[in-house]
Design a protein around this motif. Sequence first.
Motif, PDB file in Angstrom:
ATOM      1  N   VAL A  13       0.855  -1.196   0.000  1.00  0.00           N
ATOM      2  CA  VAL A  13       0.000   0.000   0.000  1.00  0.00           C
ATOM      3  C   VAL A  13       0.884   1.236   0.000  1.00  0.00           C
ATOM      4  N   ASN A  14       0.376   2.314  -0.570  1.00  0.00           N
ATOM      5  CA  ASN A  14       1.159   3.544  -0.697  1.00  0.00           C
ATOM      6  C   ASN A  14       0.558   4.733   0.037  1.00  0.00           C
ATOM      7  N   SER A  15      -0.576   4.505   0.712  1.00  0.00           N
ATOM      8  CA  SER A  15      -1.218   5.601   1.434  1.00  0.00           C
ATOM      9  C   SER A  15      -2.143   5.028   2.493  1.00  0.00           C
ATOM     10  N   TRP A  16      -2.518   5.887   3.447  1.00  0.00           N
ATOM     11  CA  TRP A  16      -3.496   5.507   4.465  1.00  0.00           C
ATOM     12  C   TRP A  16      -4.818   5.094   3.815  1.00  0.00           C
ATOM     13  N   GLU A  17      -5.238   5.846   2.813  1.00  0.00           N
ATOM     14  CA  GLU A  17      -6.510   5.552   2.131  1.00  0.00           C
ATOM     15  C   GLU A  17      -6.463   4.178   1.463  1.00  0.00           C
ATOM     16  N   GLU A  18      -5.343   3.874   0.845  1.00  0.00           N
ATOM     17  CA  GLU A  18      -5.212   2.581   0.174  1.00  0.00           C
ATOM     18  C   GLU A  18      -5.183   1.438   1.189  1.00  0.00           C
ATOM     19  N   LEU A  19      -4.564   1.670   2.318  1.00  0.00           N
ATOM     20  CA  LEU A  19      -4.532   0.669   3.376  1.00  0.00           C
ATOM     21  C   LEU A  19      -5.942   0.362   3.879  1.00  0.00           C
ATOM     22  N   CYS A  20      -6.716   1.407   4.151  1.00  0.00           N
ATOM     23  CA  CYS A  20      -8.090   1.206   4.630  1.00  0.00           C
ATOM     24  C   CYS A  20      -8.941   0.487   3.593  1.00  0.00           C
ATOM     25  N   GLU A  21      -8.752   0.828   2.342  1.00  0.00           N
ATOM     26  CA  GLU A  21      -9.506   0.178   1.258  1.00  0.00           C
ATOM     27  C   GLU A  21      -9.137  -1.300   1.161  1.00  0.00           C
ATOM     28  N   ILE A 226      -0.653  -7.636   3.324  1.00  0.00           N
ATOM     29  CA  ILE A 226      -0.681  -6.205   3.031  1.00  0.00           C
ATOM     30  C   ILE A 226       0.584  -5.589   3.638  1.00  0.00           C
ATOM     31  N   ILE A 227       1.467  -5.125   2.788  1.00  0.00           N
ATOM     32  CA  ILE A 227       2.739  -4.581   3.229  1.00  0.00           C
ATOM     33  C   ILE A 227       2.588  -3.080   3.503  1.00  0.00           C
ATOM     34  N   ILE A 228       2.984  -2.671   4.712  1.00  0.00           N
ATOM     35  CA  ILE A 228       2.988  -1.253   5.087  1.00  0.00           C
ATOM     36  C   ILE A 228       4.429  -0.751   5.001  1.00  0.00           C
ATOM     37  N   PRO A 229       4.760   0.036   3.985  1.00  0.00           N
ATOM     38  CA  PRO A 229       6.146   0.512   3.843  1.00  0.00           C
ATOM     39  C   PRO A 229       6.585   1.305   5.067  1.00  0.00           C
ATOM     40  N   LYS A 230       7.855   1.222   5.380  1.00  0.00           N
ATOM     41  CA  LYS A 230       8.376   1.920   6.553  1.00  0.00           C
ATOM     42  C   LYS A 230       8.100   3.420   6.487  1.00  0.00           C
ATOM     43  N   GLU A 231       8.071   3.984   5.276  1.00  0.00           N
ATOM     44  CA  GLU A 231       7.823   5.414   5.126  1.00  0.00           C
ATOM     45  C   GLU A 231       6.404   5.808   5.531  1.00  0.00           C
ATOM     46  N   LEU A 232       5.506   4.838   5.581  1.00  0.00           N
ATOM     47  CA  LEU A 232       4.104   5.117   5.892  1.00  0.00           C
ATOM     48  C   LEU A 232       3.776   4.880   7.367  1.00  0.00           C
ATOM     49  N   LYS A 233       4.677   4.264   8.093  1.00  0.00           N
ATOM     50  CA  LYS A 233       4.356   3.809   9.447  1.00  0.00           C
ATOM     51  C   LYS A 233       3.975   4.950  10.398  1.00  0.00           C
ATOM     52  N   TRP A 234       4.689   6.072  10.370  1.00  0.00           N
ATOM     53  CA  TRP A 234       4.367   7.144  11.306  1.00  0.00           C
ATOM     54  C   TRP A 234       2.976   7.717  11.035  1.00  0.00           C
ATOM     55  N   GLU A 235       2.607   7.845   9.765  1.00  0.00           N
ATOM     56  CA  GLU A 235       1.269   8.359   9.459  1.00  0.00           C
ATOM     57  C   GLU A 235       0.193   7.403   9.969  1.00  0.00           C
ATOM     58  N   VAL A 236       0.382   6.113   9.718  1.00  0.00           N
ATOM     59  CA  VAL A 236      -0.586   5.117  10.194  1.00  0.00           C
ATOM     60  C   VAL A 236      -0.666   5.155  11.713  1.00  0.00           C
TER      61      VAL A 236
END
Length: 275
Positions: A13-21, A226-236
């Motif tokens: 996933v590349n964004s919070w929105e994509e993760l939720c979807e 579902i892979i959460i990239p390290k760059e996205l972790k703080w936002e999540v």
Amino acid sequence: MKSEKIHQNDFIVNSWEELCEEVYRDSWKPHLTRYRSDYAFRGLSDAGYELKNSFLRNCGQRPELEYHLLRNFRKYSISKDAQLTASFWRSLVMAQHHGLPTRLLDWTYSPFIAMHFATANTEKFDLDGVIWKVDFVKVNRLVSEPLNHLLREERCNAFTIEMLEESIMSLSDFDKKLNKEQVIFFEPPSIDQRIVNQYAFFSVMTQPTSIMDEWLVDHPELYRRIIIPKELKWEVRDKLDQANITERVLFPGLDGLATWLKRHYKPATNDLAGE
């Protein structure tokens, strides 16, 4: 230990929105006109971690030790409610809940709680996290007799302790009656608020040294990673905190509160005082 396998079902996933979807994908049930997910979720801070149970991590290839661990746990434990250890299934859940190495794996019905466990450890923020998404309904339907008929009779998707107690009296009985490597998902009794708040349930495999990754790779239609990239972790992490998906709720008590506060007030940069 990290898995060396490349999972064909990985989705980055590349964004919070994509993760939720993605966590809610395939949850719409037209015949119910409702959103009802058939998936179990398990969040891990490192995408390289295997789905290896705590017994195997602790005792290695020594399956004979499982019986002694549980026997002594039941012998020495003091419970205010004898019903909580009245059967081996209940003892197994209680043992897992209190940190004894067992063959159980923790899962949750909640994708947001899985997100929490994938992002709770800030020491792992230099690594990609992962959410395992497994169709527990289809997994349970694959189980052989004598358990398969219980699901049909009860018209349910996950086993309960009471259902399992009808047919399986011990772990060795479980291994022998199912007779080959199989997996089931079951719901524990509501031991305490932690179980309830984490919307928790468990998977268990025949044989204590089985690794669930290996079974799932042979059943690719049953799972997705579902892979959460390290760059996205703080936002999540920040958005989960604002939604109150925190240790303060998931681990009621002062320990959970302290863990949440420790992370909540940790700067996101490495420019910490005294370094």
